[in-house]
Write a protein that holds these residues in place. Sequence first.
Motif, PDB file in Angstrom:
ATOM      1  N   SER A 159       0.810  -1.226   0.000  1.00  0.00           N
ATOM      2  CA  SER A 159       0.000   0.000   0.000  1.00  0.00           C
ATOM      3  C   SER A 159       0.842   1.276   0.000  1.00  0.00           C
ATOM      4  O   SER A 159       0.300   2.377   0.006  1.00  0.00           O
ATOM      5  N   SER A 160       2.164   1.127  -0.001  1.00  0.00           N
ATOM      6  CA  SER A 160       3.031   2.303   0.042  1.00  0.00           C
ATOM      7  C   SER A 160       2.852   3.160  -1.209  1.00  0.00           C
ATOM      8  O   SER A 160       2.759   2.633  -2.324  1.00  0.00           O
ATOM      9  N   PRO A 161       2.817   4.481  -1.056  1.00  0.00           N
ATOM     10  CA  PRO A 161       2.665   5.360  -2.226  1.00  0.00           C
ATOM     11  C   PRO A 161       3.797   5.228  -3.239  1.00  0.00           C
ATOM     12  O   PRO A 161       3.623   5.595  -4.402  1.00  0.00           O
ATOM     13  N   VAL A 162       4.971   4.723  -2.808  1.00  0.00           N
ATOM     14  CA  VAL A 162       6.082   4.608  -3.754  1.00  0.00           C
ATOM     15  C   VAL A 162       6.244   3.187  -4.294  1.00  0.00           C
ATOM     16  O   VAL A 162       7.135   2.937  -5.109  1.00  0.00           O
ATOM     17  N   ALA A 163       5.384   2.267  -3.857  1.00  0.00           N
ATOM     18  CA  ALA A 163       5.485   0.886  -4.345  1.00  0.00           C
ATOM     19  C   ALA A 163       5.279   0.839  -5.851  1.00  0.00           C
ATOM     20  O   ALA A 163       4.355   1.467  -6.391  1.00  0.00           O
ATOM     21  N   ASN A 164       6.172   0.116  -6.522  1.00  0.00           N
ATOM     22  CA  ASN A 164       6.131  -0.098  -7.973  1.00  0.00           C
ATOM     23  C   ASN A 164       6.458   1.158  -8.786  1.00  0.00           C
ATOM     24  O   ASN A 164       6.272   1.167 -10.007  1.00  0.00           O
ATOM     25  N   LEU A 165       6.957   2.191  -8.116  1.00  0.00           N
ATOM     26  CA  LEU A 165       7.469   3.355  -8.830  1.00  0.00           C
ATOM     27  C   LEU A 165       8.967   3.186  -9.050  1.00  0.00           C
ATOM     28  O   LEU A 165       9.651   2.492  -8.302  1.00  0.00           O
ATOM     29  N   THR A 166       9.486   3.834 -10.075  1.00  0.00           N
ATOM     30  CA  THR A 166      10.937   3.873 -10.228  1.00  0.00           C
ATOM     31  C   THR A 166      11.495   4.901  -9.245  1.00  0.00           C
ATOM     32  O   THR A 166      10.764   5.768  -8.730  1.00  0.00           O
ATOM     33  N   VAL A 167      12.789   4.830  -9.005  1.00  0.00           N
ATOM     34  CA  VAL A 167      13.430   5.811  -8.128  1.00  0.00           C
ATOM     35  C   VAL A 167      13.255   7.208  -8.693  1.00  0.00           C
ATOM     36  O   VAL A 167      13.004   8.169  -7.960  1.00  0.00           O
ATOM     37  N   GLU A 168      13.360   7.338 -10.000  1.00  0.00           N
ATOM     38  CA  GLU A 168      13.176   8.652 -10.632  1.00  0.00           C
ATOM     39  C   GLU A 168      11.779   9.195 -10.370  1.00  0.00           C
ATOM     40  O   GLU A 168      11.614  10.389 -10.093  1.00  0.00           O
ATOM     41  N   GLU A 169      10.771   8.325 -10.407  1.00  0.00           N
ATOM     42  CA  GLU A 169       9.398   8.763 -10.151  1.00  0.00           C
ATOM     43  C   GLU A 169       9.176   9.087  -8.675  1.00  0.00           C
ATOM     44  O   GLU A 169       8.409   9.995  -8.333  1.00  0.00           O
ATOM     45  N   ALA A 170       9.852   8.332  -7.785  1.00  0.00           N
ATOM     46  CA  ALA A 170       9.638   8.511  -6.342  1.00  0.00           C
ATOM     47  C   ALA A 170      10.448   9.671  -5.772  1.00  0.00           C
ATOM     48  O   ALA A 170      10.102  10.224  -4.721  1.00  0.00           O
ATOM     49  N   ASP A 171      11.507  10.059  -6.468  1.00  0.00           N
ATOM     50  CA  ASP A 171      12.437  11.056  -5.941  1.00  0.00           C
ATOM     51  C   ASP A 171      11.919  12.461  -6.218  1.00  0.00           C
ATOM     52  O   ASP A 171      12.239  13.087  -7.224  1.00  0.00           O
ATOM     53  N   ARG A 172      11.117  12.971  -5.280  1.00  0.00           N
ATOM     54  CA  ARG A 172      10.553  14.317  -5.406  1.00  0.00           C
ATOM     55  C   ARG A 172      11.083  15.243  -4.314  1.00  0.00           C
ATOM     56  O   ARG A 172      10.467  16.259  -4.001  1.00  0.00           O
ATOM     57  N   TYR A 173      12.239  14.904  -3.742  1.00  0.00           N
ATOM     58  CA  TYR A 173      12.737  15.606  -2.562  1.00  0.00           C
ATOM     59  C   TYR A 173      14.109  16.196  -2.872  1.00  0.00           C
ATOM     60  O   TYR A 173      15.045  15.491  -3.220  1.00  0.00           O
ATOM     61  N   GLU A 174      14.231  17.516  -2.729  1.00  0.00           N
ATOM     62  CA  GLU A 174      15.436  18.209  -3.159  1.00  0.00           C
ATOM     63  C   GLU A 174      16.677  17.743  -2.392  1.00  0.00           C
ATOM     64  O   GLU A 174      17.750  17.596  -2.964  1.00  0.00           O
ATOM     65  N   SER A 175      16.528  17.506  -1.084  1.00  0.00           N
ATOM     66  CA  SER A 175      17.703  17.178  -0.275  1.00  0.00           C
ATOM     67  C   SER A 175      17.635  15.763   0.284  1.00  0.00           C
ATOM     68  O   SER A 175      17.954  15.510   1.437  1.00  0.00           O
ATOM     69  N   LEU A 176      17.204  14.816  -0.546  1.00  0.00           N
ATOM     70  CA  LEU A 176      17.105  13.414  -0.146  1.00  0.00           C
ATOM     71  C   LEU A 176      17.753  12.550  -1.225  1.00  0.00           C
ATOM     72  O   LEU A 176      17.544  12.770  -2.415  1.00  0.00           O
TER      73      LEU A 176
END
Length: 443
Positions: A159-176
């Motif tokens: 149920s995680s919001p980032v499940a089955n996303l690519t890292v590029e799709e999940a990476d929405r954080y400037e300093s992470l």
Amino acid sequence: MYVVIVGAGEVGTAIAKSLADVHDVAVIDIDGSRVERLMYETDILGIEGDGTDLETLEEANVEEADILIASTDDDETNIVTCSTTMTVTESFTISRVKSAKFLRTWQRSERAFGIDHMVATNLLAAETIAQVVGLPAAQDVEMFADGLVQMAEFDISESSPVANLTVEEADRYESLTFAAVLREDTVVIPRGETVLKPGDSVIVIGSPDSVHTFAHELEPDTDGTPNILIVGGSDIGYHTARLLQERGLKSRLVEQDHERAREIAEALSDTTVLESDATDRGFLEQEHIEDVDIIVTALDNDEKNLLAGLLAKRLGAKRAVAVVDSGGYVDLFEAVGIDVAVNPREATAEEITRFTREQQAENVAIIESDRAEVLEIEIDEESVLVDRPIRESVADLPTGVVIGAITRDGTFVIPRGDTVVERGDHVVVFVEIDSLEEASGKL
């Protein structure tokens, strides 16, 4: 480096296995079968005997040791071992103790008991719990660079919001930075196209604000001050409540024994202490267990901790953290529904191992029982990173290295390909264990 370890139980064995690959290690234990088993599994010198006995220590060549680690299950034995060692050598001594009272005494006098560094097992377990409780959904949390950088491990569920996303799709954080993905028995260094699958664990490194934002997106119902219930007024339960109180997080603590409940209530003015049995379903329902965000079970019995945690979750508690005294039960607890199982012995072994490795680094976090490490390195003129853009210098590093964060003069610097690393910068890096020796020589 030559290390002598006294005690071949869970703690001593874990430390020996972690250090033996890169250091000369001798292990002393009064139980010959433990010594024999460890010698069979690991390249160490094993000695059957009493670590408080000077002759036994001399048999282990303690006079030549750089570090002596006293890690038996008995506080007094560990203290006497270090004191005895001090009579014949200047070796750096580390003692494990369960009770924080010895730690308080040691802290008031330089090298008290002949001990250079002391690790209090119960306090360390409480600190581990408090860090996890303070960050929603986290399995592990460590701070670096005086609190400017945070590392955290999160499980990816269906149920995680980032499940089955690519890292590029999940990476929405400037300093992470997504530093690694732990998938079954492998460590995946993520690329933009790497898919975050349910069942994976992800290691992130970044500013505390970004890590907290990521945590809250994984668990969107945990915004605001968490509702925390601690079960058990044990030493670990008490210190957990105290640490949370010091951080401005109020909790309720349940303790069945009248005298102990009164003692804790007097010591912790901002913690609500309830005298009852936390395995009583009626009591839990009366205390609105369905509104509890995190339940921490810190009783003196593994089976009761498991029962209390599972019952609370069945009745609606969102997350359960349990103390597990037996290291063999950790995976079982997490398999049947406990979200985070904290084993004080494992935490102690990691802390002592971390301390020995901090001789070469500013700070160290050990990932998943030594599958990887996160290191904080102060950059000097010999580092391959100095005065070069990151995209250029990483070509000279092993493939299992990820630069997660940089701090410079007390400020956070976002690592990008064109970022030039300067002398004196503090760089926080993720390193696979197979790449550790090569990376340490270059960083």
